[in-house]
Design a protein around this motif. Sequence first.
Motif, short mmCIF file in Angstrom:
data_model
loop_
_atom_site.label_atom_id
_atom_site.label_comp_id
_atom_site.label_asym_id
_atom_site.label_seq_id
_atom_site.Cartn_x
_atom_site.Cartn_y
_atom_site.Cartn_z
N GLY A 239 0.81 -1.21 0.00
CA GLY A 239 0.00 0.00 0.00
C GLY A 239 0.84 1.26 0.00
O GLY A 239 0.58 2.20 -0.75
N VAL A 240 1.89 1.29 0.84
CA VAL A 240 2.75 2.47 0.90
C VAL A 240 3.50 2.64 -0.42
O VAL A 240 3.62 3.76 -0.94
CB VAL A 240 3.74 2.34 2.08
N PHE A 241 4.01 1.52 -0.98
CA PHE A 241 4.71 1.63 -2.26
C PHE A 241 3.79 2.15 -3.35
O PHE A 241 4.19 3.02 -4.14
CB PHE A 241 5.27 0.27 -2.67
N THR A 242 2.57 1.65 -3.42
CA THR A 242 1.64 2.11 -4.46
C THR A 242 1.36 3.60 -4.32
O THR A 242 1.34 4.33 -5.32
CB THR A 242 0.33 1.32 -4.38
N GLY A 243 1.15 4.06 -3.08
CA GLY A 243 0.88 5.48 -2.88
C GLY A 243 2.05 6.35 -3.27
O GLY A 243 1.88 7.38 -3.94
N LEU A 244 3.28 5.95 -2.91
CA LEU A 244 4.45 6.75 -3.26
C LEU A 244 4.74 6.71 -4.75
O LEU A 244 5.16 7.70 -5.34
CB LEU A 244 5.67 6.25 -2.48
#
Length: 366
Positions: A239-244
């Motif tokens: 989730g964090v990777f997708t957002g960044l």
Amino acid sequence: MNLTPNQLRAASWGAIALVSWLLLSLLAPVLMPFLLAAVLAYALHPLVERLHAWRCPRWLGAGVAIFMLLLVLAAVVLLIVPVITKQVPLLKEQLPLLLERLNDTLIPLAARFGVDVQVDVGQFRVWLRELVAGHESDLLGGLMSSLRIGGSALAAVFGNLVLTPIVAYYLLLDWSNMVERVKGLIPPRWRAKVQSFLDETDEVLGQYLRGQLLVMAVLAVFYTVGLALVGLKLALPIGVFTGLAVFVPYLGFGLGLVMGLLAAVLQFQALLGVALVGAVYIIGQTIESMYVTPRLLGERIGLHPIAVIFALMAFGQLFGFVGVLIALPASAVLLVAIRRAKASYLASELYLESPGISAQKKDEAA
């Protein structure tokens, strides 16, 4: 043929523009790391100035800014690499089992319609075994051949990765002086207008960067919470990777979707779990495209939501993937130019008076 002063000035500026265009075309591969470094220096310059105001030496402030940027990039890499290294071996082991389960569901369903359909799991196992363990020499030979063929390109990529932060560091050390030297090349009679244009552009681009960071934060939270609600164990890193990675339009979403579906297949081993993860990404992409980016980013730089969508599509069509990357910041700069052109038009005689009325007023004045 004698040329008037206006014609000479126009010819001079035309020659300068032509020579500049030719130089940019010829030196484009060499200029890429320098242009990227200039963009990074522009984005990091406010941080360096703030640190300098706190009595931090400029050389140290520039080093801290570059280090923080590299730290963020390393964190993104460390988020994605463990996920891939853990999931790929599990995929090799469990994919045949998943295909057998697919057969158990597909064969009875197809039989109802009088169709004989099934996946040849045995042949797939043989193919997978040969792919993994049967052609090491061929794979090694192909890899070495590719390295020989594309060695210069590979060296250029790694060279740029090293060169870009170094150039950005030196630009940050002397950014203010370089800007002043460039402004000194502007004809004195134009400096006030150019300075005003640059100030407005700088404000709009600052709004763009802050808006982009806000979009990334909102989407990182959304994808992390959404994937956690459907029960995905790797919800936080994916989730964090997708957002960044949303900073790179479409590519970030695509990589996050592949990682999420891969993790869902290996964890749930059921169609419902995979479908739920896919639904999270579809909803997230819809919210980003239709609401988050137009509202949080478009409104900050003064672009209408429809204009944001059009800019992404238009620049992508004209310049490909690079065009998608530069669509919104370039649109922000164009927006400033369009505002000024509109103001000049509304104040011009062309808008305020028709030629007939203007001539009539001149005759009456005479």
